[in-house]
Structures are given as structure tokens and as C-alpha cells.
Design an enzyme around this catalytic site. Structure first.
Site, short mmCIF file in Angstrom:
data_model
loop_
_atom_site.label_atom_id
_atom_site.label_comp_id
_atom_site.label_asym_id
_atom_site.label_seq_id
_atom_site.Cartn_x
_atom_site.Cartn_y
_atom_site.Cartn_z
N GLY A 117 0.81 -1.23 0.00
CA GLY A 117 0.00 0.00 0.00
C GLY A 117 0.84 1.27 0.00
N GLU A 120 1.40 1.81 -3.48
CA GLU A 120 0.12 2.23 -4.09
C GLU A 120 -0.19 3.70 -3.78
OE1 GLU A 120 -1.99 -1.27 -2.34
OE2 GLU A 120 -2.78 -1.47 -4.36
N GLU A 139 2.45 -7.52 -2.47
CA GLU A 139 1.31 -8.27 -1.94
C GLU A 139 1.31 -9.75 -2.30
OE1 GLU A 139 1.17 -5.28 -3.32
OE2 GLU A 139 -0.14 -3.96 -2.16
#
Ligand code: COA
Length: 268
Positions: A117, A120, A139
Site C-alpha cells: 500500500g 500504491e 502483496e
């Protein structure tokens, strides 16, 4: 307004420096998602906030990705309640989408690891400056998939072939490797990161930032992400049905390699 996980600094020329401060790992907890959401509402309405910089207060990490300890608790808490895991992950995806759609420029100042994340969040920004650590969508090494826009934004930025390689192998790239493939805007020396990013932000701020916001909106219309983000959120939840996250996350937390191929591992 006060935030438990963010430190806000108002600099000259409408530049806002935001540090993510969520010890111990600078992982993305519910509180951090809520704080980012609230901050975006404040800054969207405040037209004097012309350029936003996302940085980190952690000594070694920009953002360590979703909070895996919280995710493990949620997975057992929500077991059997269809959609609940997806709802939790979708909130993170939605708030990162707000970062991507922020109507003025947003820059990530990455001094340390930007993983899962964290990568991201950086991908949701318009520019990425990096001075240390590693960056990547990790991930799949945990049995998960990127669930906060990574499958979409990595593919848009780098193309399907490169995104497939990076996502399947959960690659963690150095700043030099990331710069060479265009994942980051610029690799900089650690002692110059803040100075360079602020100078860059000021040079943007002296230009027509509202036009930039409108250009951004029009560029985004070239490839609307809504359907892709929905599939990403659904498939993020579906990973929990495969059993792989159970092994991947447990292995990370126990600091051992994951054994997805259990039969082969048993025979070895
Ligand atoms: N969620 C929850 N806890 C995390 C975390 C995360 N995403 N990332 C790290 N932590 C915890 C570790 O479990 C460890 O806890 P412990 O002290 O109880 O053992 C602590 O933070 C420090 O992590 P550690 O790995 O020992 O520190 P490091 O400096 O060697 O490495 C990272 C830092 C960020 C490179 C490494 O922790 C890492 O790879 N984290 C996972 C990143 C990732 O794949 N995120 C994607 C999530 S979907």
C-alpha cells in the site's frame, strides 16, 4: 483539526508538507485512512493549499503497506461475513483514489521503504521522488493482491508486461532501478530529498495549479479506472478464499519464508 497519524506543515507558496507518522511500522491502519480522508476534505476546500507533498516521519520507512496485524485480526473477525474484508480494503482504495484525484498536484517524497500500500499511495501521486529504501507491490509474496489501486496504476504507468513482472515476483526495487523503468520521477540523495521536493513543489506552485488539476481530470478520463478498481477490490477479497494469505501473512509475521507449495515443502 488534529490528526493522530499525520503531521502537517504549511510552507511558503502554498506548499503543504504532510508527514505520515504511524509508529511502529508506518503501516496503513484504519486511523491513518480516516486521517488522510479528513485531511483531503480540508485541503480540497482550501484553495491556498496549492501543492501537496506526502512524506514520512518514520526513520526507515515511507509506508509499510496495509497493516498486516490488523488485517489478520479482521480476517478472523469477519470470517464468514461476505464482503466485510472487501469493505475494509475498499476504504483504503477509495481514499487513495481521492489522492489521485486531488485537484492540485501531489508529490510523494519517499525516503525509505514504500511497499504494498505504500507503493500504491506513491502511485496515486502525480510525482515520486525517492532517496532510499525499496519500492514495490509486494502483496503477492503474502498471498494477497494489490488492493488499493496498484494493479491499475502500475499497469497504466509501466505497461502490462512490466507490471506483471513486478507484481508476480513482488519485486522490491532500489531508487536507481525504479528510476530506470520510470516508476519514480527522480532518484535523489538522502540529504537533498526535502530540499529538492520543496523546490519542485514551489516551481509547480508558481504555475497554474488549477489548470493542472483540470488537465489531470481530463487525462484520467482517457482510461477510467472505476471498473478495474471494482474488480481489484472483489479479487482482493477472493484471495482470502484461496488460503494463500493465511500462509503468506503468517510467514511474514513469523519472519520465515512462505511455503505456498505445502506438499512439495513436506516432501523436501
Ligand atoms: N503491517 C504490520 N506490521 C508490520 C508491517 C505491516 N505492513 N511491516 C512491518 N511490520 C512490523 C514487523 O512485523 C515488525 O514487528 P515486530 O517488531 O513485532 O517483529 C516491525 O514492524 C518492524 O519490521 P521489520 O521487518 O523487523 O523491520 P525492517 O526495518 O527490517 O523492515 C520493512 C521494514 C517495511 C521493509 C519490512 O517490515 C517489510 O517488508 N514489511 C512488509 C511490507 C509489505 O510487504 N507490505 C505489504 C502489505 S500488503
Amino acid at each position: 483539526m488534529s490528526y493522530s497519524t499525520l503531521r502537517i506543515e504549511r510552507l511558503d507558496k502554498g506548499v503543504v508538507w504532510v508527514e505520515i507518522d504511524n509508529p511502529p511500522a508506518n503501516a496503513i491502519s484504519d486511523a491513518l485512512v480516516d486521517d488522510l480522508d479528513a485531511l483531503l476534505s480540508v485541503l480540497e476546500a482550501d484553495k491556498t493549499a496549492r501543492v501537496l507533498i506526502l512524506a514520512s516521519a518514520h526513520p526507515k520507512t515511507f509506508v509499510a503497506g496495509a497493516d498486516l496485524k490488523m488485517m489478520t485480526q479482521n480476517a478472523s473477525k469477519y470470517a464468514g461475513q461476505g464482503g466485510a474484508i472487501r469493505d475494509a480494503a475498499s476504504r483504503m482504495q477509495r481514499v487513495f483514489d481521492r489522492v489521485a484525484k486531488f485537484p492540485r498536484p501531489v508529490i510523494a517524497a519517499i525516503h525509505g521503504h514504500a511497499l504494498g500500500g505504500g507503493c500504491e499511495l506513491a502511485l496515486a501521486c502525480d510525482f515520486r521522488f525517492m532517496s532510499g529504501g525499496t519500492i514495490g507491490l509486494t502483496e503477492v509474496s503474502l498471498g494477497l493482491i494489490p488492493g488499493a489501486g496498484g494493479t491499475q496504476r502500475m499497469t497504466l504507468l509501466l505497461g502490462r508486461a512490466k507490471a506483471t513482472e513486478l507484481i508476480f515476483f513482488a519485486k522490491r526495487l532500489s531508487k536507481e532501478e525504479a528510476e530506470a523503468i520510470g516508476l519514480i520521477t527522480k532518484a535523489v540523495e538522502p540529504e537533498r530529498l526535502r530540499e529538492e521536493v520543496i523546490a519542485f513543489a514551489e516551481s509547480l506552485s508558481e504555475r497554474a495549479v488549477f489548470a493542472m488539476g483540470l488537465a489531470k481530470q481530463a487525462m484520467d478520463a482517457a482510461v477510467p479506472l472505476d471498473h478495474g478498481l471494482t474488480v481489484e477490490a472483489e479479487n482482493f477479497e477472493r484471495t482470502f478464499g484461496t488460503g494463500e494469505p493465511l500462509e503468506g501473512i503468517a510467514a511474514f509475521l513469523q519472519k520465515r519464508p512462505a511455503k505456498f507449495l505445502k506438499d512439495a515443502a513436506a516432501k523436501a
